[in-house]
Design a protein around this motif. Structure first.
Motif, PDB file in Angstrom:
ATOM      1  N   UNK A 220       8.114  10.338  -9.088  1.00  0.00           N
ATOM      2  CA  UNK A 220       7.000  10.767  -9.542  1.00  0.00           C
ATOM      3  C   UNK A 220       6.451  11.865  -8.685  1.00  0.00           C
TER       4      UNK A 220
ATOM      5  N   UNK B 280       1.820  13.813  -4.176  1.00  0.00           N
ATOM      6  CA  UNK B 280       2.756  12.803  -4.653  1.00  0.00           C
ATOM      7  C   UNK B 280       4.103  13.628  -4.773  1.00  0.00           C
TER       8      UNK B 280
ATOM      9  N   UNK C  69      -2.599  11.856   1.494  1.00  0.00           N
ATOM     10  CA  UNK C  69      -4.004  12.753   1.464  1.00  0.00           C
ATOM     11  C   UNK C  69      -3.989  13.648   2.745  1.00  0.00           C
TER      12      UNK C  69
ATOM     13  N   UNK D  15      -3.289  10.549   5.678  1.00  0.00           N
ATOM     14  CA  UNK D  15      -3.272   9.478   5.291  1.00  0.00           C
ATOM     15  C   UNK D  15      -2.314   9.062   4.094  1.00  0.00           C
ATOM     16  N   UNK D  16      -1.674   7.848   4.375  1.00  0.00           N
ATOM     17  CA  UNK D  16      -0.712   7.655   3.135  1.00  0.00           C
ATOM     18  C   UNK D  16      -1.011   6.453   2.377  1.00  0.00           C
ATOM     19  N   UNK D  17      -0.274   6.560   0.975  1.00  0.00           N
ATOM     20  CA  UNK D  17      -0.434   5.426  -0.008  1.00  0.00           C
ATOM     21  C   UNK D  17       0.717   5.471  -0.663  1.00  0.00           C
ATOM     22  N   UNK D  18       0.839   4.342  -1.380  1.00  0.00           N
ATOM     23  CA  UNK D  18       2.075   3.857  -2.117  1.00  0.00           C
ATOM     24  C   UNK D  18       2.033   4.607  -3.450  1.00  0.00           C
TER      25      UNK D  18
ATOM     26  N   UNK E 162       2.011   5.565  -7.010  1.00  0.00           N
ATOM     27  CA  UNK E 162       1.702   4.990  -8.365  1.00  0.00           C
ATOM     28  C   UNK E 162       3.158   4.530  -9.130  1.00  0.00           C
ATOM     29  N   UNK E 163       3.181   3.657  -9.577  1.00  0.00           N
ATOM     30  CA  UNK E 163       4.154   3.222 -10.800  1.00  0.00           C
ATOM     31  C   UNK E 163       5.451   2.644 -10.145  1.00  0.00           C
TER      32      UNK E 163
ATOM     33  N   UNK F 212       5.327  -0.357  -8.054  1.00  0.00           N
ATOM     34  CA  UNK F 212       5.281  -1.729  -7.522  1.00  0.00           C
ATOM     35  C   UNK F 212       5.411  -1.878  -5.824  1.00  0.00           C
ATOM     36  N   UNK F 213       4.875  -1.010  -5.465  1.00  0.00           N
ATOM     37  CA  UNK F 213       4.876  -1.194  -3.894  1.00  0.00           C
ATOM     38  C   UNK F 213       6.203  -0.891  -3.096  1.00  0.00           C
ATOM     39  N   UNK F 214       7.178  -0.406  -3.828  1.00  0.00           N
ATOM     40  CA  UNK F 214       8.492  -0.223  -3.383  1.00  0.00           C
ATOM     41  C   UNK F 214       8.816   1.380  -2.766  1.00  0.00           C
TER      42      UNK F 214
ATOM     43  N   UNK G  76      11.431  -2.559  -1.205  1.00  0.00           N
ATOM     44  CA  UNK G  76      10.187  -2.282   0.009  1.00  0.00           C
ATOM     45  C   UNK G  76      10.688  -1.301   0.881  1.00  0.00           C
TER      46      UNK G  76
ATOM     47  N   UNK H 275       3.413   2.362   7.073  1.00  0.00           N
ATOM     48  CA  UNK H 275       3.142   1.605   5.583  1.00  0.00           C
ATOM     49  C   UNK H 275       3.688   0.328   5.572  1.00  0.00           C
TER      50      UNK H 275
ATOM     51  N   UNK I 232      -0.152  -2.224 -10.061  1.00  0.00           N
ATOM     52  CA  UNK I 232      -0.126  -3.154  -8.723  1.00  0.00           C
ATOM     53  C   UNK I 232      -1.038  -2.573  -7.826  1.00  0.00           C
TER      54      UNK I 232
ATOM     55  N   UNK J 231      -5.364   5.114   1.011  1.00  0.00           N
ATOM     56  CA  UNK J 231      -4.827   5.715   2.183  1.00  0.00           C
ATOM     57  C   UNK J 231      -5.076   5.201   3.521  1.00  0.00           C
ATOM     58  N   UNK J 232      -3.926   5.000   4.391  1.00  0.00           N
ATOM     59  CA  UNK J 232      -3.939   4.652   5.642  1.00  0.00           C
ATOM     60  C   UNK J 232      -3.527   5.327   6.616  1.00  0.00           C
TER      61      UNK J 232
ATOM     62  N   UNK K  76      -1.004   2.266 -15.479  1.00  0.00           N
ATOM     63  CA  UNK K  76      -0.076   3.227 -16.266  1.00  0.00           C
ATOM     64  C   UNK K  76       0.533   2.195 -17.294  1.00  0.00           C
TER      65      UNK K  76
ATOM     66  N   UNK L 206      11.428   3.792 -15.584  1.00  0.00           N
ATOM     67  CA  UNK L 206       9.904   4.261 -15.757  1.00  0.00           C
ATOM     68  C   UNK L 206       9.563   5.182 -14.762  1.00  0.00           C
ATOM     69  N   UNK L 207       9.160   6.544 -15.027  1.00  0.00           N
ATOM     70  CA  UNK L 207       8.497   7.477 -14.285  1.00  0.00           C
ATOM     71  C   UNK L 207       7.151   7.729 -14.851  1.00  0.00           C
ATOM     72  N   UNK L 208       6.098   7.714 -14.015  1.00  0.00           N
ATOM     73  CA  UNK L 208       4.764   7.838 -14.540  1.00  0.00           C
ATOM     74  C   UNK L 208       4.617   9.235 -15.330  1.00  0.00           C
ATOM     75  N   UNK L 209       5.180  10.198 -14.781  1.00  0.00           N
ATOM     76  CA  UNK L 209       5.167  11.484 -15.574  1.00  0.00           C
ATOM     77  C   UNK L 209       6.149  11.553 -16.787  1.00  0.00           C
TER      78      UNK L 209
END
Lengths: 729, 168
Positions: free
Chosen positions: A528, A560, A591, A599-602, A604-605, A607-609, A630, A707, B22, B27-28, B135, B152-155
């Motif tokens: 993505x 992303x 971000x 700052x980092x985030x998983x 989207x889409x 499943x946290x992998x 993961x 992460x 999920x 953000x961390x 999604x 699957x790709x969101x876009x």
């Protein structure tokens, strides 16, 4: 868009009321008036100065001005980012993230002294109260961001580090072991040749061998000039790979960034280690034949990968992280010649080298400083003498083709376009293909280049291998602004009469170009991405999302993928039998703020992998198979005619998958993160698979450390592992 | 894969108007990574213009305080709350809600611009503790299980479609 309140939350990283922040802002507005004594003592600041010189200065610079990913720790930028935050926040951030690659490895007293010194470097005056981790004073109330004159001139290295610098020699900015990088056994403390070799009957490597490598050898970093990382060996195949067994293991230097790619010729393995150390090993037994610790150590802790070495004639070639090119005698390991690639402090090398027709071609990194004393370049050297043959500057300067693409910036403000991955070579076209990194500073509003494309940054450049003359270039991210490099491997694949070059950058877009003309053929997103909103149907030029084009220094912006990259240095493999490109991919977002805060985030889409391995048919960029997990993958991919693809990951797993289906057929846990470029070779009729474990490096290591808290790995254990089938299988 | 996420990872055959997410940490960085913990999952069914959401979360370092449907500029681009969900005030719990969406909100859902955010004592608003983009429900393979063909790709076809003048 993110609300102001959200900005506040991320800045602080925890609950802070808006009223409190407004009060803080009010106090910050009072910068310039007399400030209260800060909650630290002069003794703490002095101790912090020494600790800074030892642990921080190599990245954040002597005057705390920062460089690249190492943020400024003094001055206006620091004050803007930290003025509203507390001293306790600063302490916790440093303790949880620093020194780079070894967070939490210093004692509490040292971390406290570092906070004291940083406050002093921003104009704070020491007082009578000692700083403690619990001390929570809003930084703007005690520190203005005004840097004292002595610190503007630069902190002096600690005596021990200075002595090591002298011992390491070479470029003074890159001498010696990394300051305080001592984290256990395996650290190199002396340089020079430790074991002199006496290899009999060594067969010189010819141009013909490099063009068509013998099946049992691994003569080029990525296997062949086309960068396929593919072998026709098939003794180990999808039917017997489950029987693979460890044959031998070799502990490697600790420290630095281990991202190495061994070579094998006639049963001899040449292995690049950190600290610019080269070893020759008996590829069958793991016996050391010679070792030359050329040195110096990496310029920064956990930095300085050596991503390829080369063999040609009777010599082994490598480019040290200190930007010095060396030729060693392949039989003895003795240094034959050494040539500085650059005299500019800060320049270094991680791409490694490519041997082409008696020339050693290499890249250059560390070209982000402004004013730019010299620009980055790709250059070639006579393999016999080390004399420079040609040099191609990767920045389009005033008056050169596309020199106008920097928005009128003077040449000394055109920085970046580093080359930190080994290029490819097409013998028929006599062209060498390299990727370049983005322009610096990588934020376009800070760079001042307007909407300019900043050629030849983030481009594929095709150069005449004899002269270095530019035949064509293609910019994959004109005017890049998010630290998303397009510098990675170029893979050459032919489809009938069409000769293509394929590549994939951090944005995760897989590109296919005509490698004779540079014309766009096709592209496809692999993970993505929300960076590019559209694409020119004819030229393929991507168009950025509007909020990226409108980016402001004081606004958080989402991207992303983030700087970990949808793809990074772990290279793809071209599995020729299935026309499949098998690509290690990563899935994370960021971000980021104008001052460099991230700052980092998983993604989207997903499943946290964070990790994904995907195969595409190159003829039509058709998806063939994929799987995600993961942990991200941190090796290149090796594929073989045994219908196998090998890859390793952050979580210590090295695996073989079916190259046709992606199904895992064999896996093993190794000592620490599997990192580097796996290879295969044959000795006495037996096929071997070799792979390294490694630590250190940039975003592909750092982002998972942030992460993946549930994934644990040792902070040592760099080694080479060699596998084969049991005898008789 | 943790139990809770796994339970949501193999949904029944996708129905028209079925969405899922999920939830993972907002953000961390190295400082906040120990505070913004937890995970979760949710499904959302759009029937006409009625959206029903139900889900669960666990492992937050502080009790949940509130939860919302948020709307941003695009997938992975945060924005502002538009609808309030009911949330358990605990570190492990559930979220749910039923809403009548406006036409613009339906369009935003279909474009992947809606996401769920759970705020907690450890991760209060506006930044929050957990989030996840809603999604379209899609086939997923388990760990170590490859998917053949398209995935699957969101876009969707994204740039390719734009290049060819099509909508993805």
């Amino acid at each position: 868009m993110m609300s102001t309140g959200c900005v506040v939350r991320i800045l602080n990283g925890k609950s802070v009321s808006i009223l409190a922040l407004m009060a803080g802002a009010g106090l910050f507005a009072g910068v310039g008036v007399a400030q209260a004594p800060a909650p630290f003592t002069a003794g703490q600041a002095e101790a912090g100065r020494a600790a800074y010189a030892t642990n921080c200065m190599s990245c954040h610079q002597a005057n705390l001005s920062g460089e690249g990913d190492a943020l400024p720790l003094a001055g206006k930028t620091f004050a803007a980012a930290w003025g509203k935050r507390t001293t306790a926040d600063l302490y916790n951030t440093i303790r949880n993230s620093m020194p780079y690659g070894r967070p939490g490895s210093l004692d509490a007293k040292t971390y406290a002294s570092l906070v004291a010194f940083i406050l002093q470097a921003n104009g704070a005056k020491p007082g009578a109260t000692e700083f403690s981790p619990a001390t929570a004073v809003t930084i703007s109330t005690v520190a203005s961001g005004q840097v004292p004159a002595d610190i503007q001139r630069g902190v002096r290295p600690a005596p021990a580090a200075a002595a090591q610098t002298a011992r390491g020699g070479g470029n003074t900015d890159f001498g010696g072991p990394p300051p305080n990088a001592d984290n256990g056994a395996g650290m190199i403390r002396s340089f020079g040749q430790t074991v002199v070799g006496d290899i009999k009957n060594y067969q010189p490597v010819t141009d013909a061998m490099l063009t068509n490598p013998p099946e049992g050898d691994w003569l080029v970093g990525r296997g062949n000039y086309a960068n396929w990382s593919y072998s026709t060996l098939k003794q180990i195949d999808s039917g017997n790979v489950h029987d693979l067994q460890l044959q031998w293991v070799w502990a490697m230097n600790e420290g630095g960034a281990n991202e190495t790619a061994p070579l094998v010729h006639n049963g001899i393995m040449f292995l690049g280690n950190t600290y610019n150390t080269i070893q020759a090993l008996d590829a069958k037994t793991g016996e050391l034949l010679w070792e030359n610790r050329v040195g110096p150590g990496p310029s920064r802790p956990n930095y300085g990968g050596m991503r390829s070495i080369a063999v040609w004639g009777d010599k082994v070639y490598f480019a040290g992280n200190d930007a010095v090119l060396h030729a060693l005698d392949a039989r003895t390991g003795k240094t034959v010649w050494s040539t500085p690639l650059s005299e500019v402090p800060g320049h270094n090398n991680t791409s490694g080298v490519l041997a082409v027709h008696g020339k050693i071609i290499t890249g250059l990194t560390g070209c982000g400083r402004i004013p730019a004393k010299d620009h980055c370049y790709i250059s070639a050297y006579d393999a016999q003498t080390g004399k420079q043959v040609w040099k191609f500057v990767t920045v389009a300067l005033t008056g050169q083709p596309n020199g106008h693409s920097w928005g009128g910036l003077p040449d000394d403000k055109r920085a970046g376009a580093e080359t930190w991955i080994q290029g490819a070579f097409d013998p028929a076209l006599n062209l060498t293909y390299w990727g370049t990194a983005q322009a610096k500073p990588w934020r376009r509003d800070l760079r001042g280049s307007g909407s300019g494309a900043t050629d030849y940054a983030n481009s594929t450049v095709a150069l005449d291998a004899d002269t270095g003359k530019l035949k064509w270039f293609y910019n994959h991210a004109p005017g890049e602004s998010l630290d998303l490099d397009e510098v990675f491997e170029r893979i050459l694949v032919d489809h009938d009469n069409t000769k293509t070059v394929m590549t994939i950058g951090k944005a995760g877009i897989l590109w296919k170009l005509d490698r004779n003309t540079g014309k766009f053929i096709d592209s496809r997103e692999t993970v993505y991405q929300n960076v590019m909103a559209s694409q020119n149907p004819v030229t393929g030029e991507p168009i950025y999302r509007k909020t990226i084009l409108d980016q402001k220094v004081d606004q958080w912006l989402s991207s992303c993928p983030g700087p970990e990259g949808g793809h990074d240095w772990p290279a793809a493999s071209y599995h020729q039998p299935t026309d499949a490109l098998i690509i290690p991919l990563s899935q994370s977002c960021v971000m980021m703020l104008g001052n460099g805060s991230q700052t980092y985030f998983e993604m989207p889409g997903t499943e946290r992998n964070m990790g994904r391995l995907s195969a595409y048919r190159t003829s039509a960029l058709k998806p063939l198979w994929t799987f995600q997990q993961r942990s991200p993958f941190l090796t290149g991919v090796l594929s073989t005619a045994g219908d196998l693809a090998f890859v390793g990951d952050y979580d210590r797993r090295f695996r073989a998958v079916n190259a046709k289906t992606g199904k895992t057929l064999w896996s093993v846990r190794l000592g620490t993160t599997v990192q580097g470029y796996p290879i295969t070779f044959r000795m006495d009729g037996k096929q071997y698979i070799a792979v390294t474990t490694g630590l250190g490096g940039g975003s592909p290591e750092d982002k998972p450390m942030t992460m993946l808290q549930s994934v644990h790995r040792p902070n040592n254990g760099q080694a080479l592992y060699v596998f084969a089938l049991p005898d008789g299988k | 894969m943790p139990l809770l996420v796994a339970a949501w990872a193999h949904p029944a055959a996708a129905a028209p108007g079925s969405y899922e997410t999920v939830l993972g940490p907002t953000p961390i960085n190295h400082t906040t990574k120990t505070e913004l913990t937890g995970e979760g999952a949710a499904i959302a069914i759009l029937s006409g213009n009625t959206l029903k959401i139900s889900g669960a979360f666990q492992g937050m370092s502080g009790a949940a305080t509130d939860a919302h449907v948020m709307m941003g500029e695009g997938i992975g681009i945060p924005g502002n709350p538009i609808l309030d969900l009911t949330a358990s005030t605990a570190a492990n719990g559930s979220i749910d809600g039923s809403f009548r969406l406006t036409r613009a909100q339906v369009a935003a859902l279909r474009a992947g611009r809606l996401y769920i955010q759970v705020n907690s004592q450890a991760g209060p608003a506006p930044g929050g503790n957990l989030w996840g983009w809603l999604l379209p429900e899609h086939v997923k393979a388990g760990q170590d299980e490859p998917q053949l063909g398209d995935w699957f790709l969101p876009q969707g076809e994204g740039l390719r479609a734009a290049r060819n003048g099509n909508k993805s």
